[in-house]
Design a protein around this motif. Structure first.
Motif, PDB file in Angstrom:
ATOM      1  N   THR A  89       0.837  -1.210   0.000  1.00 33.87           N
ATOM      2  CA  THR A  89       0.000   0.000   0.000  1.00 33.87           C
ATOM      3  C   THR A  89       0.867   1.254   0.000  1.00 33.87           C
ATOM      4  N   THR A  95      -2.912   3.134  -4.651  1.00 32.63           N
ATOM      5  CA  THR A  95      -4.257   2.675  -4.249  1.00 32.63           C
ATOM      6  C   THR A  95      -5.309   3.666  -4.733  1.00 32.63           C
ATOM      7  N   THR A 107      -5.834  -3.978  -0.699  1.00 30.94           N
ATOM      8  CA  THR A 107      -4.418  -3.611  -0.623  1.00 30.94           C
ATOM      9  C   THR A 107      -3.806  -4.096   0.686  1.00 30.94           C
ATOM     10  N   PRO A 129     -10.817   2.124  -0.624  1.00 33.47           N
ATOM     11  CA  PRO A 129     -10.560   0.772  -1.117  1.00 33.47           C
ATOM     12  C   PRO A 129     -11.460  -0.210  -0.366  1.00 33.47           C
TER      13      PRO A 129
END
Length: 213
Positions: A89, A95, A107, A129
């Motif tokens: 990440t 991301t 991630t 995310p």
């Protein structure tokens, strides 16, 4: 957490530069124009955030050069709601780019300091995310597999077997391979047992570290 018209202008210039360097995927270029890279950097680097350069972040890691982020993202050919696994990440910038491209991003980060920092930063910026996980990237995330794409954002000495196993048929694994210098490598899964390999020249990444947790 300012994001001004000046920043937007600098992002537009950066996207133009990346286009001149050969990035053609409109989805990638739009994401570069959208994501405020300066907010992923230490404030002392803010004035340089839209240069096409890598910069240090916490835990001896770096935020990748925008060209590298764009290049890897372009190789993935992300379609809306593609399930993408990101290994490393880091600052969260890659991301954010993938999320802006419409991907459903899982991630994983193995540096606790970065994991904590980025887990807090992304939601503050309105970037969501699907999962941000503290763990070992070499193992991937079998419980959420298979993935349409897997992107590794650190130099790996070899291709981790679990990542190959977690790729959908037709899916792509983008990974910088090598110790000192890395060759950007893409594997396309053809069927249960066969992968097609492509190489795209030399890049430099921090190493993908193992068994740190």
């Amino acid at each position: 957490m300012k994001n001004t018209a000046k920043h937007q202008g600098l992002r537009n210039q950066l996207a133009k530069l990346l286009e001149e360097k050969g990035i053609t995927d409109k989805n990638v270029l739009e994401a570069i124009k959208t994501i405020p890279r300066h907010l992923f950097l230490n404030s002392s680097f803010e004035d340089f955030a839209y240069q096409d350069k890598a910069f240090p972040i916490a835990a001896d890691q770096t935020i990748s050069q925008p060209y590298t982020v764009a290049f890897q993202s372009q190789l993935l050919e992300v379609k809306k709601e593609d399930k993408i696994l990101e290994i490393g990440t880091g600052s969260g910038y890659q991301t954010a780019v993938l999320c802006a491209m419409g991907a459903t991003v899982y991630t994983i980060e193995r540096q606790n300091e970065l994991f904590k920092k980025t887990s807090l930063l992304l939601p503050k910026l309105g970037i969501r995310p699907k999962k941000v996980i503290f763990g070992d990237g070499y193992k991937g995330l079998p419980e959420f597999a298979p993935f349409d794409g897997i992107i590794v954002t650190a130099g790996a000495p070899f291709i981790p077997q679990p990542l190959m196993a977690q790729l959908k048929v037709g899916g792509k694994l983008v990974i910088p391979l090598g110790e000192e210098h890395q060759i950007m490598t893409m594997l396309i899964r053809k069927n249960e047992t066969q992968f097609e390999k492509h190489e795209f020249g030399e890049f430099r990444f921090v190493p993908l570290l193992e068994n740190k947790n």
